[in-house]
Design an enzyme around this catalytic site. Structure first.
Site, PDB file in Angstrom:
ATOM      1  N   SER A  54       0.858  -1.182   0.000  1.00 16.94           N
ATOM      2  CA  SER A  54       0.000   0.000   0.000  1.00 16.94           C
ATOM      3  C   SER A  54       0.892   1.229   0.000  1.00 16.94           C
ATOM      4  CB  SER A  54      -0.902   0.023   1.235  1.00 16.94           C
ATOM      5  OG  SER A  54      -1.565   1.267   1.371  1.00 16.94           O
TER       6      SER A  54
ATOM      7  N   TYR B  94      -1.754  -1.159  10.279  1.00 19.80           N
ATOM      8  CA  TYR B  94      -1.826  -1.629   8.890  1.00 19.80           C
ATOM      9  C   TYR B  94      -0.630  -1.108   8.092  1.00 19.80           C
ATOM     10  CZ  TYR B  94      -3.770  -2.042   4.124  1.00 19.80           C
ATOM     11  OH  TYR B  94      -3.974  -2.313   2.795  1.00 19.80           O
TER      12      TYR B  94
END
Length: 252
Positions: free
Chosen positions: A140, A153
């Site tokens: 990401s 995350y």
């Protein structure tokens, strides 16, 4: 893409969202694709979208090491030697870090970090034994620049970038190449569940779009081409890299 026909790929979380788009593109390129997903119905729906392709779903919790090992062995028994592993499965529940607790950390880490560690550990020895392979880890852009309300995350995805580079160095001489693709904000079921519905969700989405030079959210199909490329002979001199695919949101 060159050199993909009849090769075997595993795509974790291949039943929906980005994983579905990756599965369909790889199947189009001639791969036999094994979907690892907790939701077999989603995997079967993906397969129905490409009725002439070789797509098979395996019910796998990537956070369970023994289950992953058994599933990988089944794939090789049923489909053949694994050439490509795409670690796409992921999960998050955004909230300010100070409002989180250890139970949430454990779940995020189990899926986003331990999951890929398990699949790497199961697949890499087989790739080495077969004389080569490719791994593409879906991280990401949050890993590269950070993002509010996604600290744990982001830590997992940042860890995956570092892990990918480290193992890429270890296995380059074995013709096992590893790279990372870093999506930006994308229209997926997970994103929809994060944003929710109503006026506030629209405001959040509009704010994200304003920060993207191409002035749109990503779509799952936007990542399929680079994954197929990294799996192909055309990318045989690329390893240990992290590619941002985010509409220019983060130019680093």
């Amino acid at each position: 893409m060159r050199g993909l026909k009849d090769k075997v790929a595993i795509v974790t979380g291949g039943g929906q969202g980005i994983g579905r788009a990756l599965t369909l593109r790889l199947a189009q390129e001639g791969f036999k694709v094994a979907i690892f997903d907790l939701n077999p119905a989603a995997g079967e729906e993906t397969a129905r979208l490409a009725p002439d392709a070789s797509i098979k779903t395996y019910v796998v919790d990537v956070g369970d090491y023994a289950v992953v090992q058994a599933a990988v062995a089944r794939v090789e028994d049923e489909l053949g030697p694994i050439w490509l592993l795409v670690n796409n499965a992921g999960w998050d529940k955004p909230m300010p870090f100070l409002k989180t607790d250890q139970a949430l950390w454990d779940k995020i880490i189990r899926i986003n970090l331990y999951g890929p560690l398990n699949t790497h550990h199961a697949v890499l020895p087989r790739m080495v034994a077969h004389g080569g392979g490719r791994i593409v880890n879906i991280a990401s852009d949050a890993a590269r620049v950070g993002t509010s309300d996604e600290a744990v995350y982001s830590a997992c995805k940042g860890g995956m970038i570092s892990f990918t580079k480290s193992v890429a160095r270890e296995l380059a001489r074995k013709n096992v190449l590893l790279n990372t693709v870093c999506p930006g904000p994308t229209n997926t079921p997970m994103m929809a569940s994060v944003l929710g519905e109503g006026e506030q969700a629209v405001k959040w989405k509009d704010a994200m779009v304003r920060g993207i030079p191409l002035k749109r959210m990503g779509e799952p199909e936007d990542y399929a081409g680079i994954v197929a490329f990294l799996a192909s002979e055309d990318a045989s001199f690329i390893t240990g890299q992290a590619f941002s695919v985010s509409g220019g949101m983060n130019m680093i």
